[in-house]
Design an enzyme around this catalytic site. Structure first.
Site, PDB file in Angstrom:
ATOM      1  CB  ALA A  70       2.670  -6.936  -1.564  1.00 15.32           C
ATOM      2  CB  ALA A  71       3.439  -8.369  -6.883  1.00 10.08           C
ATOM      3  N   GLY A  81       0.773  -1.230   0.000  1.00  6.88           N
ATOM      4  CA  GLY A  81       0.000   0.000   0.000  1.00  6.88           C
ATOM      5  C   GLY A  81       0.802   1.277   0.000  1.00  6.88           C
ATOM      6  CB  ILE A 108      -1.238   0.955  -7.818  1.00  6.56           C
ATOM      7  CG1 ILE A 108      -0.788   0.997  -9.277  1.00  6.56           C
ATOM      8  CG2 ILE A 108      -2.749   0.752  -7.734  1.00  6.56           C
ATOM      9  CD1 ILE A 108      -1.038  -0.303 -10.037  1.00  6.56           C
ATOM     10  CE1 TYR A 165       4.598  -8.556 -12.542  1.00  3.14           C
ATOM     11  CE2 TYR A 165       3.934  -8.199 -14.829  1.00  3.14           C
ATOM     12  CZ  TYR A 165       3.805  -7.915 -13.485  1.00  3.14           C
ATOM     13  OH  TYR A 165       2.883  -6.982 -13.070  1.00  3.14           O
TER      14      TYR A 165
END
Length: 384
Positions: A89-90, A15, A19, A194
């Protein structure tokens, strides 16, 4: 503002990112309580993450926990009382994923699996799951020909691109296939590590949501851009790369023939679509949505437009070089998001680039790690 009975406790993993930070602020403004879990990765937030503008934008407005989605103890800190989990989260970036394979798999797939495992096995009151998927799940996307109808080509061959043949050809006639807007029912065959991890994330969220009887939504974001994106991370997209180099009057290397295109979607539109799903009244909503502009723009046009906006002297060269795992074109079909969420993009590429450039001009010129990233890929045979 939402009514008191519609207020949600929302966890956003990642967060504090590009984005995530914008979404956090929009949800707080709407009256929701937001808790953010983020590891403040230096690749995104710089060498002094606590000084990151993205982090500072949300620091006093959300409950912030510095932690990692791959660690159960950190997830246990943020899941109690959570109504909605927005899993952003990535690790991102097609090129880097092709050699940081274990890392991408551990963070993207492992982190998602752990999150869902805890939700399934602990008494957390989660009612809705939202995950950031990617258009990368489509691989090369959707095309057509009069002879075959819809065509979903596989990854392009090294030998073809080495000869300067970058477009997809009809296997029957040898003519260039016609690009079509990719809808959510299109074939899923990612051409990068990915893309594989994003598809797995999406499928995990949707499968577990259905099994637990809770709402599950996956967003296949296109190429998201706008104020706040990292200007120092060479894996986050060409707008950041080109902008940093143009401010230094450094040369710009356009891969392939410059006609490769992407669906660039402005950050505010992405936040609008995501917020619409979070607040959707149907608590059994189980859907996958494209989020984009619905318009493709080629890379050479982007470079020339940016150079004009920056009044830069950078030399733009179309080199014919290419990266393994890159796709040729993409443009999203937005019909489903329009019908179900009422989503309609409002910022076109010209407006968006003007806003983006105006923001960039107010930022410090960061370290240019672009050549370093290409050398990493070249050493592994992934950039040619």
């Amino acid at each position: 503002m939402i009514s008191l009975e519609n207020k949600q406790n929302i966890l956003i993993t990642g967060g504090a990112g590009f984005i995530g930070s914008r979404l956090s602020l929009a949800l707080v403004e709407a009256g929701h309580a937001v808790i953010v879990l983020d590891n403040l990765s230096p690749q995104i937030h710089g060498d002094e993450p606590e000084a990151s503008p993205l982090y500072h934008a949300i620091r006093d407005k959300v409950t912030f926990v510095r932690g990692d989605v791959t660690k159960a103890e950190d997830l246990h800190k943020v899941l109690p009382g959570t109504d909605t989990v927005v899993h952003l989260a990535a690790e991102t970036g097609t090129g880097q994923s092709m050699y940081a394979i274990e890392h991408y798999s551990r963070v993207n797939v492992g982190g998602t699996s752990l999150l869902l495992d805890l939700i399934a096995n602990a008494p957390y009151p989660v009612k809705r799951l939202v995950v950031a998927s990617s258009r990368a799940v489509y691989g090369e996307g959707k095309y057509s020909s009069p002879e075959l109808g819809a065509v979903y080509p596989g990854a392009r061959k090294d030998e073809d691109m080495a000869q300067g043949q970058f477009e997809h050809l009809c296997p029957v006639t040898g003519k260039i296939l016609t690009l079509e807007a990719t809808d959510e029912d299109s074939a899923l065959h990612p051409s990068s590590v990915y893309g594989v991890t994003k598809l797995t994330q999406e499928q995990l969220i949707m499968s577990v949501g259905q099994a637990l009887g809770i709402s599950a939504v996956a967003f296949r974001y296109q190429n998201v851009y706008g104020p706040g994106q990292s200007l120092s991370n060479p894996y986050t997209g060409i707008l950041s790369i080109f902008s940093t180099r143009m401010r230094q009057d450094a040369s710009i290397n356009i891969f392939e023939d410059g006609k490769e295109s992407r669906d660039f979607v402005y950050i505010d539109d992405v936040v609008t679509a995501t917020k619409a799903a979070i607040e959707h009244p149907d608590m059994q909503l189980q859907q996958v949505f494209n989020v984009g502009s619905g318009v493709g723009t080629d890379v050479l046009t982007i470079a020339n437009t940016l150079r004009q906006h920056f009044d830069a002297k950078s030399e733009i060269t179309v080199s014919g070089q290419y990266r393994v795992g890159d796709i040729r074109h993409n443009v999203a079909d937005l019909s489903k998001a329009q019908d179900v969420l009422g989503f309609q993009p409002t910022v076109d590429i010209n407006q968006g680039l003007q806003k983006f450039v105006a923001w960039v001009k107010g930022e410090a010129v960061g370290k240019d790690r672009y050549e370093e990233s290409l050398n990493e890929m070249k050493a592994k045979g992934l950039f040619k």
